[in-house]
Design a protein around this motif. Structure first.
Motif, PDB file in Angstrom:
ATOM      1  N   GLU A  60      -8.463  -1.066  -5.974  1.00 33.56           N
ATOM      2  CA  GLU A  60      -9.024   0.279  -6.163  1.00 33.56           C
ATOM      3  C   GLU A  60     -10.108   0.222  -7.243  1.00 33.56           C
ATOM      4  OE1 GLU A  60      -6.267   3.392  -7.250  1.00 33.56           O
ATOM      5  OE2 GLU A  60      -7.723   4.972  -6.801  1.00 33.56           O
ATOM      6  N   PRO A 105      -9.019   2.725 -12.203  1.00 35.68           N
ATOM      7  CA  PRO A 105      -8.419   3.907 -11.581  1.00 35.68           C
ATOM      8  C   PRO A 105      -7.809   4.849 -12.618  1.00 35.68           C
ATOM      9  CG  PRO A 105      -7.736   1.924 -10.417  1.00 35.68           C
ATOM     10  CD  PRO A 105      -8.470   1.481 -11.637  1.00 35.68           C
ATOM     11  N   HIS A 115      -3.200  -3.607  -5.278  1.00 33.01           N
ATOM     12  CA  HIS A 115      -4.005  -2.446  -4.861  1.00 33.01           C
ATOM     13  C   HIS A 115      -4.656  -1.751  -6.043  1.00 33.01           C
ATOM     14  CE1 HIS A 115      -3.588  -2.207  -0.533  1.00 33.01           C
ATOM     15  NE2 HIS A 115      -2.333  -2.652  -0.666  1.00 33.01           N
ATOM     16  N   LEU A 122      -9.698   2.024   3.563  1.00 33.38           N
ATOM     17  CA  LEU A 122     -10.045   1.981   2.136  1.00 33.38           C
ATOM     18  C   LEU A 122     -11.169   0.973   1.909  1.00 33.38           C
ATOM     19  CD1 LEU A 122      -6.369   2.014   0.947  1.00 33.38           C
ATOM     20  CD2 LEU A 122      -8.038   3.814   0.463  1.00 33.38           C
ATOM     21  N   LEU A 148       0.823  -1.212   0.000  1.00 32.51           N
ATOM     22  CA  LEU A 148       0.000   0.000   0.000  1.00 32.51           C
ATOM     23  C   LEU A 148       0.858   1.263   0.000  1.00 32.51           C
ATOM     24  CD1 LEU A 148      -2.772   1.325   0.080  1.00 32.51           C
ATOM     25  CD2 LEU A 148      -2.773   1.066   2.558  1.00 32.51           C
ATOM     26  N   LYS A 198       0.493   4.020  -2.915  1.00 31.96           N
ATOM     27  CA  LYS A 198       0.102   5.407  -2.626  1.00 31.96           C
ATOM     28  C   LYS A 198       1.159   6.378  -3.128  1.00 31.96           C
ATOM     29  CE  LYS A 198      -3.404   5.637   0.796  1.00 31.96           C
ATOM     30  NZ  LYS A 198      -3.802   5.965   2.170  1.00 31.96           N
ATOM     31  N   ALA A 238      -5.776  -2.541   3.343  1.00 33.21           N
ATOM     32  CA  ALA A 238      -6.852  -1.647   2.914  1.00 33.21           C
ATOM     33  C   ALA A 238      -7.845  -1.386   4.042  1.00 33.21           C
ATOM     34  CB  ALA A 238      -7.568  -2.237   1.700  1.00 33.21           C
ATOM     35  N   TYR A 275      -5.046   5.228  -5.181  1.00 30.82           N
ATOM     36  CA  TYR A 275      -6.273   5.596  -4.453  1.00 30.82           C
ATOM     37  C   TYR A 275      -6.665   7.057  -4.619  1.00 30.82           C
ATOM     38  CZ  TYR A 275      -6.296   0.907  -2.537  1.00 30.82           C
ATOM     39  OH  TYR A 275      -6.344  -0.457  -2.411  1.00 30.82           O
ATOM     40  N   LEU A 298      -9.972   6.801  -6.314  1.00 35.15           N
ATOM     41  CA  LEU A 298     -11.047   6.456  -5.391  1.00 35.15           C
ATOM     42  C   LEU A 298     -11.566   7.729  -4.703  1.00 35.15           C
ATOM     43  CD1 LEU A 298     -12.844   4.497  -3.864  1.00 35.15           C
ATOM     44  CD2 LEU A 298     -10.978   4.147  -2.226  1.00 35.15           C
ATOM     45  N   GLU A 299     -10.629   8.575  -4.253  1.00 36.17           N
ATOM     46  CA  GLU A 299     -11.034   9.832  -3.601  1.00 36.17           C
ATOM     47  C   GLU A 299     -11.923  10.635  -4.544  1.00 36.17           C
ATOM     48  OE1 GLU A 299      -7.707  12.088  -2.094  1.00 36.17           O
ATOM     49  OE2 GLU A 299      -6.867  10.292  -1.147  1.00 36.17           O
TER      50      GLU A 299
END
Lengths: 432, 525
Positions: free
Chosen positions: A106, A218, A102, A147, A20, A24, A142, A29, A32-33
């Motif tokens: 995601e 993503p 991930h 998450l 993760l 990141k 996650a 992610y 995702l935000e």
């Protein structure tokens, strides 16, 4: 034209790329935000516009599939990540799960959000034990980072993800067979209608998406549908993981834009054929696709349209290369045997027909072929998979596409290398 | 309602009807194996493929639903769906599927119990090839017991999965499943969980081929030697509709007969195999009179005269014992005849079983308790004490069950009687205690009506011929009436019964037909 830069596999050679913190650090992610601030319908619209088509084999539009989920139903909705990668010659999802789990997760959260699902499953092939361990770790990370679980990233969206390991049946990669298996039943594909979007897991609306499909999401959210559409072929755009195996110097997974030429894939990316042997035939899209002769193979683009024009299909993009030393009758038997072994046995043509093919091909290989066998091979494959009329779509006769998946490749072997079959049979006659 | 065109037939069907249902209801024959109206649709045999206009692939008609479509999508301007069931493409496809189904089939019709009522045989006759194109070795497997009464011949099995769905959906017991995969698939039960539920016999009925066999019938006869009569099961108060298959004086097989208001498509094994208990009985074929402890044959005239003499002048001291095993007509005749008291033997309840599908085996294992009470409303609660109180000296008993024990109380009562008449078909314990035995009919010889516990009156038809000089039970009682009070035949009797009990008015065998009628039906005029 800009040189293509890998999208899904950009970071797979870096240390700890599956963690993760690493994900990141490369912008993971962020999509995702962004999605959590969007309306679910807007997410579906964006994916529809990107023209993302399923990477599992059938190539159905992902956004359209999501759009079939009824909006007014108060039943729970489910997303299932089809990680039961079992198509011979296909090993891309495995790579994605190992290296960038991930990215896939995601994508799962984005897809779940879009269809308003609060429980999602990863149906992972039983033999992928290492990947299963990786995914367990991924989910733990996650959940830890909020998450997954309740109130994801401070929103009011909740999602639980459950991993389910398959028990080794190829047919459980077929979406309704998978759903049955996930429900704890025998992996027998369901008759459609109803389709899973209306009645899937536990009779609730369900979307089944492939690992690679989900991994694309993503990037579509981050860079927009137009960016995605700008990559590769128009009618099925985006990056694609091509698995090249068989008689090549450098087998492996190559991420390329849709529509790359098969010639380039084999002779450039995969390093050509050992000892400079001649190319004989290629499965362009896993063992369920009709084979291409060398001549066809050197003149085809790897996208949905061009391969259909060549009476084959892109399928899972598992390219299996066969050089001049490959005995096509033996290879055909090998494929038929695989499908006879994996046929679920539910419907008549597939259960009986696949075994008949194997018995007949074995007899031919054992030098007991008869002249009529060639015609019978055409008839049997037609009777299992239906006569193939590409202008009108397939004429399958079975509950699921498995019938076509055995009929097409076997028929293509006989059709394109009939001489080799005949020579097996004529040897018999000569002896007699 | 959607307008469907099948071949040349234009029909309006209910929304959501399948093409197969619509075809079958309208006399169009679409072959099928895996479809069964009581079971989930799986569409796996592929035999019922038809061509639907506008669809590129042939469709399985069992899972093709007809619904109303918007005007712009109507075919030829007004049809919601147009289906071809007999064109060359469809027929060719049936031949292809059938060829697959027959590849490994042993073609052993001469020794197969299904022969003559086999879908595989029928459709092969219709669509099959004269010669097999299969040059390979057949898949051969030995027979196996799936339960104590069911054997499977794997070689004949076409894996339609009706039987596995039956145990999952109807009996809810799930003993049967498909073992192995693909070409090796076979129907199986676990060793420690055999197919021994009380509905097991149905799997042999719903098997469309000769794979599942009832050990009770296997190799006993050929179906074309047997005659068939519709009747009603008499082993509990549900009254499942049955077809009895018999040859001369012997029943070979009972099969459930569809009645959606009673038993659906099925019956339980208690009823299915129950007929055997009436075989090899010591039958009573002529009136028997006991003197000095020994029975000797007498004529019907003498027998009737002896009874009349006992009754004469002592009518108030005669008790009649009606029976929930007898028809409404017989009980009605006895109830009407007796002026003393009417009662019945205490009845022991069995276990009540209800299956997930709603199929029921009643705790009351007699077929006509409700009807008996309907037509004999004066039945006393406690027959034994009433007999003592009223100093009953003569008793007339409709024999109950062949295996009925006589308990201490009744032993005492019977020994006190001056005269005991038992109307019986076999030398039961009760019959042996009688002074006079009148030979009635056994359950599969009787004709009349019975009323199930839901209040449905059904036609019990005689299957086997009368035995010796035995007579229909109602007719025996009829002889005991004064000439003017007798009924000329059973139809007159039913009319008389209806006059006295309006809920039975207007009922005739003809009107009851195959499916029966509810009490207080629309028949009252």
């Amino acid at each position: 034209m800009n040189a293509f830069k890998p999208v899904l596999t950009e970071h797979i050679h870096q240390k700890d790329c599956h963690t993760l913190p690493f994900y990141k650090s490369v912008g993971g992610y962020k999509a995702l935000e962004k999605v959590l601030a969007m309306q679910p319908d807007a997410v579906i619209q964006e994916v529809k516009e990107s023209n993302l088509r399923g990477r599992g084999g059938a190539g159905f539009s992902t956004g359209v599939k999501w759009g079939f989920i009824p909006k007014d139903s108060d039943q729970p909705k489910y997303l299932i990540n089809n990680a039961d990668e079992s198509e011979p010659g296909t090993f891309k999802d495995r790579l994605l799960m190992n290296k960038t789990p991930h990215q896939m997760l995601e994508g799962m959260i984005i897809a779940s959000y879009a269809i308003n699902c609060n429980t999602a499953f990863i149906y992972i092939r039983g033999e992928f034990y290492k990947e299963y361990q990786v995914l367990k770790e991924t989910l733990a990370e996650a959940y830890q980072a909020n998450l997954l679980g309740q109130g994801i990233l401070g929103s009011d969206y909740n999602l639980e993800v459950v991993i389910h390991r398959g028990a080794g049946a190829y047919i459980c990669g077929e979406e309704t067979g998978l759903i049955e298996s996930l429900e704890g039943k025998r992996g027998w594909p369901r008759i459609k209608p109803p389709f899973p979007a209306i009645e899937g897991y536990l009779h609730c609306p369900t979307v089944v998406n492939n690992v690679e499909t989900l991994a694309c999401l993503p990037h579509i959210i981050n860079h927009g549908a137009d960016w995605f559409k700008s990559i590769g072929s128009e009618k099925g755009p985006g990056p694609r993981l091509f698995c090249v195996s068989g008689t090549v110097n450098n087998p492996g997974v190559f991420e390329e834009p849709m529509g790359i030429s098969l010639k380039e894939l084999i002779f450039d990316r995969a390093g050509g054929i050992p000892e400079n042997k001649q190319l004989k035939a290629v499965f362009p899209g896993g063992s369920s696709s009709a084979i291409l002769t060398a001549e066809e193979a050197l003149d085809v683009k790897m996208d949905f349209e061009d391969l259909v024009e060549k009476k084959s299909m892109l399928g899972s993009a598992g390219v299996i290369v066969m050089d001049e030393t490959v005995d096509m009758v033996q290879a055909c038997l090998n494929i038929a045997r695989f499908y006879a072994h994996e046929s679920c046995g539910q419907c008549t043509p597939c259960r009986e027909g696949t075994a008949w093919l194997v018995k007949m091909l074995t007899r031919i290989v054992n030098g007991q072929g008869k002249p009529d066998d060639i015609d019978m091979l055409y008839e049997i494959t037609d009777n299992i998979g239906g006569r193939i009329d590409f202008s009108k779509g397939s004429f399958g006769k079975t509950i699921c596409p498995f019938g076509e998946a055995v009929a097409w490749p076997v028929r293509s072997f006989v059709e394109k290398f009939e001489d080799e079959f005949r020579s097996y049979i004529s040897q018999v006659e000569a002896v007699a | 309602m959607p307008l469907l065109k099948i071949d040349d037939l234009e029909i309006e069907v209910k929304n959501g009807t399948t093409v197969l249902e619509a075809a079958l209801e309208n006399g169009i024959d679409i072959p099928y194996y895996c479809y069964h109206p009581a079971l989930e649709i799986v569409g796996s045999c592929r035999m019922c493929l038809v061509q639907v206009e506008g669809m590129p692939k042939l469709q399985v008609s069992c899972n093709t639903f007809v619904g109303e479509v918007p005007p712009e999508r109507k075919v030829d301007g007004n049809f919601d769906m147009v289906v071809q069931t007999q064109n060359d493409l469809v027929i060719q496809e049936r031949k292809n599927i059938l060829e697959f189904l027959l590849l490994n089939h042993p073609l052993d019709c001469p020794v197969c119990d299904q022969a003559g009522e086999c879908y595989l045989q029928d459709y092969s006759f219709k669509f099959g090839n004269a010669h097999s194109r299969f040059d390979e070795d057949k898949r051969v497997r030995p027979n196996e017991y799936l339960g104590s009464q069911i054997v499977i011949n794997h070689n004949r099995c076409i894996l339609c999965s009706r039987c596995t769905r039956f145990t999952r959906e109807i009996s809810g017991t799930s003993e049967l499943f498909v073992d192995e995969r693909g070409y090796s698939s076979k129907i199986a039960a676990l060793e420690d969980r055999p197919l021994n539920n009380l509905l097991a016999g149905n799997v042999a009925d719903i098997c469309p081929v000769g794979a599942l066999l009832s050990t009770d019938y296997v190799h006993k006869n050929r179906i074309w030697n047997l005659q068939k009569k519709s009747s009603v099961c008499q082993d509990c108060s549900v009254g499942c509709n049955i077809d009895a298959f018999y040859q001369k004086r012997k029943i070979f097989r009972l099969n459930p007969r569809e009645n959606q208001d009673v038993n659906g498509y099925f019956m339980c094994d208690i009823g299915r195999y129950g007929f055997h208990r009436f075989e090899d009985l010591e039958r009573v074929a002529r009136p028997l009179f006991k003197s000095n402890g020994i029975f000797s044959e007498i004529s019907w005239d003498t027998a009737i005269e002896k009874i009349s003499n006992k009754f004469n002048g002592a009518e108030e001291k005669v008790a009649g014992v009606v029976s929930p095993f007898h028809t409404n007509e017989t009980n009605f005749m006895l109830g009407r005849l007796i002026k003393g008291i009417i009662g019945t033997f205490p009845h022991i309840e069995d276990e009540e079983i209800t299956y997930p599908s709603g199929f029921r085996i009643s705790s009351d294992r007699s077929p006509n308790k409700r009807g008996m009470h309907d037509v004999c409303p004066s039945i006393v609660d406690d027959l034994a004490s009433e007999i003592n109180d009223k100093e009953i000296r003569v008793i007339y008993i409709l024999d109950n069950e062949i295996d009925k024990e006589i308990d201490e109380t009744w032993n005492k009562i019977l020994t006190k009687m001056d005269f005991i008449v038992v109307q019986a078909y076999a030398m039961t314990r009760l019959a042996k205690s009688a002074h006079l035995i009148l030979p009635g009919l056994a359950p599969f010889e009787r004709e009349g009506t019975i009323t199930n516990d839901q209040g449905r009156v059904q036609w019990l038809r005689s299957v086997l011929p009368n035995n010796g000089e035995s007579r229909p039970d109602w007719e025996i009682l009829n002889l005991l009436y004064k000439t003017g009070e007798r009924f000329s035949d059973i139809n007159e009797l039913m009319k008389g019964m209806g006059e006295q009990f309006p809920s039975y008015s207007g009922m005739t065998f003809f009107k009851l037909g195959d499916q029966g009628l509810p009490l207080n039906g629309n028949l009252k005029t």
